[in-house]
Design an enzyme around this catalytic site. Structure first.
Site, PDB file in Angstrom:
ATOM      1  N   CYS A  57       5.231  13.681  -2.109  1.00 44.54           N
ATOM      2  CA  CYS A  57       3.787  13.648  -1.882  1.00 44.54           C
ATOM      3  C   CYS A  57       3.119  14.066  -3.189  1.00 44.54           C
ATOM      4  O   CYS A  57       3.572  15.014  -3.842  1.00 44.54           O
ATOM      5  CB  CYS A  57       3.390  14.577  -0.737  1.00 44.54           C
ATOM      6  SG  CYS A  57       4.156  14.076   0.816  1.00 44.54           S
ATOM      7  N   CYS A  71       1.939  17.758  -3.822  1.00 48.21           N
ATOM      8  CA  CYS A  71       2.841  18.839  -3.431  1.00 48.21           C
ATOM      9  C   CYS A  71       3.825  19.146  -4.550  1.00 48.21           C
ATOM     10  O   CYS A  71       4.493  18.242  -5.051  1.00 48.21           O
ATOM     11  CB  CYS A  71       3.588  18.445  -2.167  1.00 48.21           C
ATOM     12  SG  CYS A  71       4.889  19.610  -1.711  1.00 48.21           S
ATOM     13  N   GLU A 120      12.550  29.063  -1.032  1.00 49.69           N
ATOM     14  CA  GLU A 120      11.585  30.136  -0.806  1.00 49.69           C
ATOM     15  C   GLU A 120      11.200  30.318   0.648  1.00 49.69           C
ATOM     16  O   GLU A 120      11.347  29.412   1.467  1.00 49.69           O
ATOM     17  CB  GLU A 120      10.309  29.849  -1.609  1.00 49.69           C
ATOM     18  CG  GLU A 120      10.560  29.875  -3.092  1.00 49.69           C
ATOM     19  CD  GLU A 120       9.273  29.836  -3.897  1.00 49.69           C
ATOM     20  OE1 GLU A 120       9.344  29.830  -5.118  1.00 49.69           O
ATOM     21  OE2 GLU A 120       8.181  29.809  -3.288  1.00 49.69           O
ATOM     22  N   CYS A 124       6.862  31.389   7.057  1.00 51.82           N
ATOM     23  CA  CYS A 124       6.917  30.001   6.634  1.00 51.82           C
ATOM     24  C   CYS A 124       8.337  29.739   6.107  1.00 51.82           C
ATOM     25  O   CYS A 124       8.752  30.326   5.111  1.00 51.82           O
ATOM     26  CB  CYS A 124       5.855  29.794   5.556  1.00 51.82           C
ATOM     27  SG  CYS A 124       5.777  28.129   4.928  1.00 51.82           S
ATOM     28  N   CYS A 137       1.995  28.305   1.479  1.00 54.13           N
ATOM     29  CA  CYS A 137       2.974  27.469   2.158  1.00 54.13           C
ATOM     30  C   CYS A 137       2.841  26.050   1.642  1.00 54.13           C
ATOM     31  O   CYS A 137       1.747  25.555   1.453  1.00 54.13           O
ATOM     32  CB  CYS A 137       2.668  27.437   3.646  1.00 54.13           C
ATOM     33  SG  CYS A 137       3.678  28.527   4.592  1.00 54.13           S
ATOM     34  N   CYS A 193      12.704  18.179  -1.949  1.00 56.97           N
ATOM     35  CA  CYS A 193      12.261  17.245  -0.902  1.00 56.97           C
ATOM     36  C   CYS A 193      12.387  15.833  -1.451  1.00 56.97           C
ATOM     37  O   CYS A 193      12.197  15.614  -2.646  1.00 56.97           O
ATOM     38  CB  CYS A 193      10.806  17.532  -0.522  1.00 56.97           C
ATOM     39  SG  CYS A 193      10.216  16.548   0.876  1.00 56.97           S
TER      40      CYS A 193
END
Ligand code: SAH
Ligand code: SF4
Length: 416
Positions: free
Chosen positions: A146, A149, A122, A135, A388, A142
């Site tokens: 985290c 997130c 995205e 952004c 973001c 990832c």
């Protein structure tokens, strides 16, 4: 032919090999987007051009690709008409495919994009009165998990290539109709054709705050940002680019030295216990080590301060004591710092809640009284889930047919 050097991704999962510069295409043509001038020259030579010709043509093509944003060799008016089919047979000028484009009531725009091999990621554009910020994503998924997130809950699929990273910026300029117009006059004399200025423009700033950890895809992010900063390319000043890291300490100095953009650090907590929980990378590179690396960040100064991002999680990291400790830490390391307080953007299944507005205000006041600017980031594009760092794909739940329909409409609206 296509470069097949493979690179591996450092991190907690098995390394995923990806093509370094060119993603192979079924039709055998090579996508030039993401390649520097030198590499384009090499490819032209490999394809049979004389060295002098290859040098001249690569310079012209580079200009058309990155400075003018053309997507068709036929639009390259200073290249001989007979030469253009030669280029078209061998090369393409790609863009990430748009799966879905959304427009928020507050002007925020979000695009769900797809790589040539079918992975979705995205990009978000956030307009403000004095700037327009894009952004940009650096990875599909990832490795870092985290806890707050949503990207962290996805498996890392792969690094994005330089073309897929710079392609986001180019696609945004396409959609916003923002490529410089004018003639090629002066190209031969002037290396630097003048910088892309913010006057009257929408896209003025770039933040590497989309999906992924940019410092775990260092080489590709660097290659892409070099094209963005090149005066003969997209020509955006390094002062208008910010790279956000969750704290990959060993890559931070290189980032300052080799890329030279502004740094943002996802601090989010001031004690080992809490940061270990919410940013697990903290177990590898702790707060002290991270702040030392920030203090040594090349180019940081009072004029170019480091941004510390702090996501406000209710009853987790948002007390007055935490705010005082944050001020103490930033002062102890003598950091030219600003703090960006981000109200947590909730997603289904998240283990946290957003801090109350009163709590956020009190936290912000304490940091501010400590002499450090601590603005609260206003949530943007909530109606389209566009925040973001919370690049979740509600689209995943939609039917294939509905998405195809919407993509066709989006392409039409973008003037394709
Ligand atoms: N991986 C990099 C950059 C991408 S995340 C990093 O972690 O810095 C960009 C920012 O969005 C980070 O500060 C991240 O912590 C924040 N973020 C992620 N999920 C969020 C959420 N649900 N609400 C608010 N901020 C979030
Ligand atoms: Fe990855 Fe950044 Fe999300 Fe952490 S906050 S999981 S590093 S994208």
């Amino acid at each position: 032919m296509a470069d097949t050097n493979l690179m591996s991704i450092p991190g907690q999962v098995d390394p995923v090999p990806v093509a370094r510069d060119i993603t192979p295409r079924a039709d055998g043509r090579l996508d030039l987007i993401g390649l520097p001038k030198e590499r384009i020259r090499e490819l032209f030579e490999d394809a049979g051009l004389e060295p002098k010709q290859a040098k001249l043509r690569s310079k012209q093509v580079f200009h058309w690709l990155y400075h003018r944003g053309v997507t068709d060799f036929d639009a390259m008016t200073d290249i001989a008409k007979t030469m253009r089919p030669w280029l078209t047979e061998r090369f393409v000028i790609g863009r990430p495919e748009v799966v879905e484009a959304q427009h928020s009531t507050d002007g925020t725009r979000k695009w769900l994009l797809k790589t040539a091999d079918g992975h979705e990621f995205e990009m978000v554009f956030i307009p403000d009165a004095d700037r327009g910020t894009l952004c940009v994503s650096s990875q599909v998924g990832c490795t870092l998990n985290c806890r707050f997130c949503h990207t962290g809950t996805m498996k890392l699929v792969r690094n994005l290539t330089p073309g897929e990273i710079v392609g986001q910026v180019m696609l945004a300029r396409d959609a916003l109709g923002e490529w410089p117009k004018g003639s090629m006059a002066g190209l031969d004399e002037a290396e630097d054709e003048g910088h892309y200025s913010s006057d009257g423009r929408l896209l003025t700033n770039i933040v590497m705050m989309g999906m992924g950890e940019p410092l775990y895809n260092f080489d590709n992010v660097k290659s892409a940002l070099k094209l963005v900063m090149d005066g003969a390319g997209l020509a955006l000043s390094k002062r208008r680019i910010t790279l956000s890291t969750s704290g990959v300490v060993p890559a931070m100095q290189r980032c300052g030295e080799e890329i030279g953009v502004n740094l943002a650090v996802s601090l989010h907590a001031v004690t080992k216990e809490i940061r270990d929980e919410i940013v697990p990378l903290n177990k590898k590179y702790g707060i002290e080590e991270l702040l030392e690396a920030c203090a040594a960040y090349p180019g940081a100064s009072n004029a170019r301060r480091i941004t510390f991002e702090y996501v406000m999680l209710k009853d987790k990291n948002d007390s007055d004591e935490h705010a005082h400790e944050l001020v103490r830490l930033l002062k102890q390391y003598n950091l030219p710092a600003k703090v960006n307080l981000i109200p947590f953007n909730p997603w289904p299944g998240a283990a946290y809640e957003t801090s109350t507005p009163e709590r956020v205000r009190s936290f912000s006041n304490i940091v501010f009284e400590g002499g450090i600017s601590a603005p609260v980031r206003t949530p943007r594009g909530r109606d389209i889930d566009a925040a973001c760092g919370q690049l979740k794909t509600a689209a995943e739940k939609k039917s294939r047919a509905q998405r195809d329909r919407e993509a066709a409409e989006a392409a039409e609206a973008a003037g394709a």
